[in-house]
Design a protein around this motif. Sequence first.
Motif, PDB file in Angstrom:
ATOM      1  N   LEU A 187       0.839  -1.192   0.000  1.00  0.00           N
ATOM      2  CA  LEU A 187       0.000   0.000   0.000  1.00  0.00           C
ATOM      3  C   LEU A 187       0.875   1.243   0.000  1.00  0.00           C
ATOM      4  O   LEU A 187       1.895   1.292   0.698  1.00  0.00           O
ATOM      5  CB  LEU A 187      -0.896   0.021   1.242  1.00  0.00           C
ATOM      6  N   VAL A 188       0.480   2.250  -0.763  1.00  0.00           N
ATOM      7  CA  VAL A 188       1.136   3.553  -0.728  1.00  0.00           C
ATOM      8  C   VAL A 188       0.079   4.553  -0.292  1.00  0.00           C
ATOM      9  O   VAL A 188      -0.946   4.703  -0.953  1.00  0.00           O
ATOM     10  CB  VAL A 188       1.733   3.936  -2.098  1.00  0.00           C
ATOM     11  N   ASN A 189       0.340   5.186   0.843  1.00  0.00           N
ATOM     12  CA  ASN A 189      -0.630   6.111   1.448  1.00  0.00           C
ATOM     13  C   ASN A 189      -2.009   5.468   1.558  1.00  0.00           C
ATOM     14  O   ASN A 189      -3.030   6.096   1.306  1.00  0.00           O
ATOM     15  CB  ASN A 189      -0.705   7.424   0.682  1.00  0.00           C
ATOM     16  N   GLY A 190      -2.034   4.191   1.900  1.00  0.00           N
ATOM     17  CA  GLY A 190      -3.284   3.481   2.117  1.00  0.00           C
ATOM     18  C   GLY A 190      -3.946   2.954   0.861  1.00  0.00           C
ATOM     19  O   GLY A 190      -5.011   2.352   0.929  1.00  0.00           O
ATOM     20  N   PHE A 192      14.647  -9.074   5.603  1.00  0.00           N
ATOM     21  CA  PHE A 192      13.382  -9.224   4.907  1.00  0.00           C
ATOM     22  C   PHE A 192      13.351  -8.344   3.672  1.00  0.00           C
ATOM     23  O   PHE A 192      13.933  -7.260   3.631  1.00  0.00           O
ATOM     24  CB  PHE A 192      12.208  -8.818   5.807  1.00  0.00           C
ATOM     25  N   GLY A 193      12.630  -8.799   2.685  1.00  0.00           N
ATOM     26  CA  GLY A 193      12.376  -8.031   1.482  1.00  0.00           C
ATOM     27  C   GLY A 193      11.035  -8.447   0.929  1.00  0.00           C
ATOM     28  O   GLY A 193      10.388  -9.357   1.446  1.00  0.00           O
ATOM     29  N   VAL A 194      10.604  -7.769  -0.105  1.00  0.00           N
ATOM     30  CA  VAL A 194       9.332  -8.097  -0.736  1.00  0.00           C
ATOM     31  C   VAL A 194       9.554  -8.196  -2.232  1.00  0.00           C
ATOM     32  O   VAL A 194      10.108  -7.290  -2.846  1.00  0.00           O
ATOM     33  CB  VAL A 194       8.258  -7.026  -0.445  1.00  0.00           C
ATOM     34  N   ARG A 195       9.161  -9.309  -2.803  1.00  0.00           N
ATOM     35  CA  ARG A 195       9.199  -9.490  -4.249  1.00  0.00           C
ATOM     36  C   ARG A 195       7.794  -9.195  -4.757  1.00  0.00           C
ATOM     37  O   ARG A 195       6.826  -9.864  -4.377  1.00  0.00           O
ATOM     38  CB  ARG A 195       9.605 -10.913  -4.610  1.00  0.00           C
ATOM     39  N   LEU A 196       7.680  -8.187  -5.614  1.00  0.00           N
ATOM     40  CA  LEU A 196       6.371  -7.824  -6.154  1.00  0.00           C
ATOM     41  C   LEU A 196       5.960  -8.868  -7.182  1.00  0.00           C
ATOM     42  O   LEU A 196       6.714  -9.170  -8.103  1.00  0.00           O
ATOM     43  CB  LEU A 196       6.420  -6.436  -6.793  1.00  0.00           C
ATOM     44  N   THR A 197       4.778  -9.411  -7.000  1.00  0.00           N
ATOM     45  CA  THR A 197       4.299 -10.452  -7.905  1.00  0.00           C
ATOM     46  C   THR A 197       3.213  -9.950  -8.844  1.00  0.00           C
ATOM     47  O   THR A 197       3.016 -10.517  -9.912  1.00  0.00           O
ATOM     48  CB  THR A 197       3.748 -11.650  -7.104  1.00  0.00           C
ATOM     49  N   ASP A 198       2.506  -8.883  -8.439  1.00  0.00           N
ATOM     50  CA  ASP A 198       1.413  -8.361  -9.262  1.00  0.00           C
ATOM     51  C   ASP A 198       1.268  -6.883  -8.954  1.00  0.00           C
ATOM     52  O   ASP A 198       0.943  -6.517  -7.826  1.00  0.00           O
ATOM     53  CB  ASP A 198       0.108  -9.106  -8.954  1.00  0.00           C
ATOM     54  N   VAL A 199       1.520  -6.031  -9.941  1.00  0.00           N
ATOM     55  CA  VAL A 199       1.395  -4.593  -9.758  1.00  0.00           C
ATOM     56  C   VAL A 199       0.058  -4.156 -10.350  1.00  0.00           C
ATOM     57  O   VAL A 199      -0.265  -4.491 -11.493  1.00  0.00           O
ATOM     58  CB  VAL A 199       2.566  -3.842 -10.422  1.00  0.00           C
ATOM     59  N   ILE A 200      -0.697  -3.415  -9.563  1.00  0.00           N
ATOM     60  CA  ILE A 200      -1.993  -2.909 -10.012  1.00  0.00           C
ATOM     61  C   ILE A 200      -1.744  -1.823 -11.059  1.00  0.00           C
ATOM     62  O   ILE A 200      -0.922  -0.939 -10.853  1.00  0.00           O
ATOM     63  CB  ILE A 200      -2.804  -2.321  -8.832  1.00  0.00           C
ATOM     64  N   ARG A 216      -5.853   1.714 -10.348  1.00  0.00           N
ATOM     65  CA  ARG A 216      -5.664   2.521  -9.141  1.00  0.00           C
ATOM     66  C   ARG A 216      -6.504   3.789  -9.203  1.00  0.00           C
ATOM     67  O   ARG A 216      -7.092   4.188  -8.211  1.00  0.00           O
ATOM     68  CB  ARG A 216      -4.178   2.883  -8.969  1.00  0.00           C
ATOM     69  N   ILE A 217      -6.568   4.409 -10.376  1.00  0.00           N
ATOM     70  CA  ILE A 217      -7.364   5.637 -10.519  1.00  0.00           C
ATOM     71  C   ILE A 217      -8.836   5.318 -10.335  1.00  0.00           C
ATOM     72  O   ILE A 217      -9.575   6.073  -9.701  1.00  0.00           O
ATOM     73  CB  ILE A 217      -7.094   6.303 -11.877  1.00  0.00           C
ATOM     74  N   LYS A 218      -9.302   4.182 -10.866  1.00  0.00           N
ATOM     75  CA  LYS A 218     -10.706   3.787 -10.697  1.00  0.00           C
ATOM     76  C   LYS A 218     -11.054   3.610  -9.223  1.00  0.00           C
ATOM     77  O   LYS A 218     -12.142   3.974  -8.786  1.00  0.00           O
ATOM     78  CB  LYS A 218     -10.984   2.468 -11.433  1.00  0.00           C
ATOM     79  N   LYS A 219     -10.106   3.071  -8.433  1.00  0.00           N
ATOM     80  CA  LYS A 219     -10.367   2.835  -7.011  1.00  0.00           C
ATOM     81  C   LYS A 219     -10.404   4.131  -6.221  1.00  0.00           C
ATOM     82  O   LYS A 219     -10.979   4.180  -5.139  1.00  0.00           O
ATOM     83  CB  LYS A 219      -9.318   1.899  -6.427  1.00  0.00           C
ATOM     84  N   LEU A 220      -9.785   5.200  -6.732  1.00  0.00           N
ATOM     85  CA  LEU A 220      -9.806   6.489  -6.048  1.00  0.00           C
ATOM     86  C   LEU A 220     -11.164   7.150  -6.120  1.00  0.00           C
ATOM     87  O   LEU A 220     -11.525   7.943  -5.269  1.00  0.00           O
ATOM     88  CB  LEU A 220      -8.741   7.423  -6.643  1.00  0.00           C
TER      89      LEU A 220
END
Length: 163
Positions: free
Chosen positions: A127-130, A145-153, A158-162
């Motif tokens: 999440l970025v700024n929620g 620890f690290g995070v491997r991104l598996t699926d980027v929205i 993202r604009i539709k969800k705003l």
Amino acid sequence: MSEENNTPEDDDNADWGDALKEQAKAEQSEGNGQGEEGAADDWAAALTEQAEATDDAVSTEEAADIFNALRADSDGNKLDLDVLLDIPVTVSLEIGRTRATIRNLLAYSQGSVVELDRLAGEPLDVLVNGTLIAHGEVVVINDKFGVRLTDVISPQERIKKLK
């Protein structure tokens, strides 16, 4: 003959306890045979894998073209979007959620296990700024620890969800 009245919570706590013991045994059996050189090799391998996985991602040149297209508005006036690049954002990783009563929350102590609403191995949310921007998986290489991104929205989603 005495019977114990086990509640479902007691059974869940026992399952969690067993799982934690099993995890500790597995970690001990793996040992820590790698030194600093092994850690560097693991990170190098992870970075190489990440570079190979970017086939579907937008290339640096494509990203620059998109960004430059945004610099000019419909009237051809130049917009200074460089200001946006310095805005700080909060990046958070969510591995799950749970609901608890205040009574249970106050009963937590060191070593308590909090059960989450996700299954082991399920991707976490980035999440970025929620706002959800990606899903990923946790990677651990020599206690880091690290995070491997598996699926980027996609930006369109993202604009539709705003709205």
